[in-house]
Design a protein around this motif. Structure first.
Motif, short mmCIF file in Angstrom:
data_model
loop_
_atom_site.label_atom_id
_atom_site.label_comp_id
_atom_site.label_asym_id
_atom_site.label_seq_id
_atom_site.Cartn_x
_atom_site.Cartn_y
_atom_site.Cartn_z
N VAL A 159 0.93 -1.30 -0.04
CA VAL A 159 -0.12 -0.11 0.04
C VAL A 159 0.92 1.26 -0.09
CG1 VAL A 159 -1.84 1.31 1.17
CG2 VAL A 159 -2.00 -1.21 1.29
N GLY A 160 0.58 2.26 -0.83
CA GLY A 160 1.18 3.50 -0.74
C GLY A 160 0.19 4.45 -0.63
N ALA A 161 0.45 5.48 0.17
CA ALA A 161 -0.50 6.53 0.50
C ALA A 161 0.04 7.86 0.79
CB ALA A 161 -1.52 6.01 1.75
N PHE A 162 -0.77 8.96 0.46
CA PHE A 162 -0.11 10.33 0.79
C PHE A 162 -1.36 11.23 1.13
CE2 PHE A 162 -0.16 10.15 -3.78
CZ PHE A 162 -0.53 11.61 -4.14
N ILE A 163 -1.23 12.25 1.93
CA ILE A 163 -2.30 13.21 1.94
C ILE A 163 -1.87 14.85 1.37
CG2 ILE A 163 -3.52 14.73 3.69
CD1 ILE A 163 -3.21 12.36 5.53
N THR A 164 -2.82 15.20 0.51
CA THR A 164 -2.39 16.41 0.08
C THR A 164 -3.69 17.23 -0.08
OG1 THR A 164 -0.71 15.61 -1.54
CG2 THR A 164 -1.91 17.67 -2.25
N ASP A 165 -3.76 18.55 0.26
CA ASP A 165 -4.83 19.45 0.29
C ASP A 165 -5.99 18.93 0.99
OD1 ASP A 165 -3.64 21.47 -1.03
OD2 ASP A 165 -4.42 20.68 -3.19
N SER A 166 -5.59 17.99 2.24
CA SER A 166 -6.83 17.36 3.14
C SER A 166 -7.48 16.36 2.23
CB SER A 166 -7.72 18.31 3.51
OG SER A 166 -6.97 19.48 4.48
N LYS A 167 -6.95 15.60 1.58
CA LYS A 167 -7.39 14.56 0.81
C LYS A 167 -6.47 13.51 0.88
CE LYS A 167 -10.21 17.17 -2.38
NZ LYS A 167 -10.49 17.62 -3.78
N LEU A 168 -6.94 12.30 0.98
CA LEU A 168 -6.13 11.10 0.79
C LEU A 168 -5.98 10.52 -0.51
CD1 LEU A 168 -4.67 8.45 2.42
CD2 LEU A 168 -6.71 7.63 2.78
N TYR A 169 -4.79 10.02 -0.98
CA TYR A 169 -4.67 9.29 -2.38
C TYR A 169 -4.02 8.04 -1.71
CZ TYR A 169 -5.43 13.89 -4.49
OH TYR A 169 -5.81 14.99 -4.53
N LEU A 170 -4.75 7.10 -2.34
CA LEU A 170 -4.01 5.59 -1.78
C LEU A 170 -4.06 4.62 -2.87
CD1 LEU A 170 -4.93 3.81 1.59
CD2 LEU A 170 -5.31 2.50 -0.77
N LEU A 171 -3.11 3.95 -2.97
CA LEU A 171 -2.89 2.92 -4.21
C LEU A 171 -2.59 1.66 -3.17
CD1 LEU A 171 -1.01 5.63 -4.88
CD2 LEU A 171 -1.30 4.28 -7.15
N MET A 172 -2.97 0.34 -4.12
CA MET A 172 -3.01 -0.84 -3.24
C MET A 172 -2.78 -2.00 -4.24
SD MET A 172 -5.65 -2.55 -0.62
CE MET A 172 -6.21 -1.03 -0.06
N TYR A 173 -1.81 -2.85 -3.98
CA TYR A 173 -1.50 -3.80 -4.77
C TYR A 173 -2.01 -5.14 -3.93
CZ TYR A 173 0.85 -7.84 -6.89
OH TYR A 173 1.31 -9.25 -7.43
N VAL A 174 -2.97 -6.09 -4.41
CA VAL A 174 -2.90 -7.26 -3.41
C VAL A 174 -3.25 -8.31 -4.54
CG1 VAL A 174 -4.83 -8.44 -1.87
CG2 VAL A 174 -4.54 -5.89 -1.97
N ALA A 175 -2.53 -9.53 -3.93
CA ALA A 175 -2.52 -10.66 -4.85
C ALA A 175 -2.58 -12.04 -3.90
CB ALA A 175 -1.35 -10.71 -6.04
N ALA A 176 -2.91 -13.13 -4.60
CA ALA A 176 -2.74 -14.42 -3.94
C ALA A 176 -1.36 -14.70 -3.85
CB ALA A 176 -3.67 -15.20 -5.06
N ASP A 177 -1.14 -15.26 -2.61
CA ASP A 177 0.28 -15.64 -2.36
C ASP A 177 0.33 -17.21 -2.41
OD1 ASP A 177 2.96 -14.87 -1.17
OD2 ASP A 177 2.16 -15.92 0.64
N PRO A 178 1.57 -17.60 -2.79
CA PRO A 178 2.72 -16.92 -3.23
C PRO A 178 2.77 -16.67 -4.68
CG PRO A 178 3.38 -19.46 -3.22
CD PRO A 178 1.75 -19.30 -2.89
N HIS A 179 2.25 -17.30 -5.37
CA HIS A 179 2.45 -17.51 -7.00
C HIS A 179 1.98 -16.10 -7.54
CE1 HIS A 179 3.06 -18.49 -11.38
NE2 HIS A 179 1.83 -18.03 -11.50
N TYR A 180 1.02 -15.56 -7.55
CA TYR A 180 0.57 -14.19 -8.21
C TYR A 180 1.06 -13.01 -7.62
CZ TYR A 180 -2.51 -17.36 -10.89
OH TYR A 180 -2.96 -18.17 -11.78
N PHE A 181 1.18 -13.04 -6.34
CA PHE A 181 1.67 -11.88 -5.61
C PHE A 181 3.25 -11.77 -6.12
CE2 PHE A 181 4.70 -10.62 -2.04
CZ PHE A 181 4.25 -9.24 -1.97
N GLU A 182 4.13 -12.81 -6.35
CA GLU A 182 5.32 -12.92 -6.64
C GLU A 182 5.54 -12.28 -8.22
OE1 GLU A 182 8.14 -12.22 -5.07
OE2 GLU A 182 7.20 -12.86 -3.00
N LYS A 183 4.46 -13.14 -8.93
CA LYS A 183 4.51 -12.81 -10.39
C LYS A 183 4.50 -11.44 -10.81
CE LYS A 183 1.90 -14.35 -14.40
NZ LYS A 183 0.69 -15.10 -14.94
#
Length: 206
Positions: A159-183
Motif C-alpha cells: 500500500v502507498g498513501a499520501f495526504i495532499t490538500d486534506s485529501k487521501l490518495y491511496l494505491l494498493m496491490y493485493v494478490a494471492a500468495d505466493p504465485h500471483y503476488f510474486e508474479k
C-alpha cells in the motif's frame, strides 16, 4: 459484506443475465485516474464499475490475471470524513479518513477497511513495515499487508498513501500468495512508488 463473495455473485449475475461485461485494456503509458497519475509499464485490464460496488466512483481497479488473483486499486482524493471504500448497504461501518491522520493511523484504517470487505469476522488483515516514501512532491508512506481469508487464498500486498490538500490518495496491490503476488510484485511496486499528482504545482501536505 464479503468482498470476495460480492465479486463472485456479481460475475455470476452478469453471466446468467446474458449481459456482456467488458474489462477495458490499459495500454502501457502514463495514466491519470482522477488527479492521480501512474505509469502502466505493461498492459493491464481495467475492471468495469458494474462489478465493483465497493469502489468510489472516481477509483479504478486493474488486474492481470483476474480480480481474485491479483489487483491494483487506485483511489484518488478521498475527502475528509469519507471512507476509502463505499458502503452501499450501510452495514460495514467503515472508518472515515481524517486529514490529521498520522502514518500509523492510515495503516490502521486500511487494515480495518480491507478486513470488512474481505469478510468481517472471517478474515484478518495485518500491516507491517511502515516506512516513508515521496510521491512526486508529496510526502507519504508505504507499508506491506497480509490477509488471511476464510473462504479464499492468502493474500499479500503493498500500500502507498499520501495526504495532499486534506485529501487521501491511496494505491494498493493485493494478490494471492505466493504465485500471483510474486508474479506481478515488481511491476506493481514500481507503479505504486511512482504515483504522483497530475498537477505538479499542487500544495504538499502530510
Amino acid at each position: 459484506m464479503n468482498f470476495r463473495r460480492c465479486i463472485l455473485s456479481l460475475v455470476l449475475l452478469v453471466m446468467l443475465s446474458g449481459c456482456v461485461t467488458t474489462f477495458k485494456t490499459v495500454a502501457p503509458s502514463v495514466v491519470t485516474v482522477g488527479d492521480l497519475q501512474v505509469n502502466a509499464a505493461s498492459v493491464w485490464n481495467r475492471a468495469p464499475p458494474t462489478i465493483l460496488p465497493y469502489m468510489r466512483k472516481d477509483a479504478e481497479v486493474w488486474t492481470h490475471d483476474g480480480l481474485l488473483l491479483d489487483r491494483v486499486l487506485i483511489i484518488p482524493a478521498v475527502p475528509q470524513g469519507q471512507a476509502m471504500f463505499v458502503d452501499r448497504q450501510g452495514q460495514a461501518a467503515l472508518p472515515p479518513f481524517r486529514s490529521s491522520m498520522l502514518p500509523n493511523e492510515i495503516q490502521e484504517m486500511t487494515e480495518v477497511s480491507l478486513a470488512k470487505y474481505f469478510g468481517e469476522g472471517e478474515s484478518t488483515v495485518d500491516g507491517r513495515n511502515l516506512r516513508p516514501h515521496r510521491f512526486g512532491n508529496s510526502n507519504g508512506v508505504l507499508f506491506d499487508i497480509e490477509a488471511a481469508v476464510a473462504d479464499g487464498p492468502a493474500y499479500k500486498g503493498l500500500v502507498g498513501a499520501f495526504i495532499t490538500d486534506s485529501k487521501l490518495y491511496l494505491l494498493m496491490y493485493v494478490a494471492a500468495d505466493p504465485h500471483y503476488f510474486e508474479k506481478h510484485r515488481a511491476e506493481a511496486e514500481e507503479l505504486i512508488k511512482g504515483a504522483r499528482l497530475a498537477v505538479a504545482t499542487a500544495a504538499t501536505a502530510g
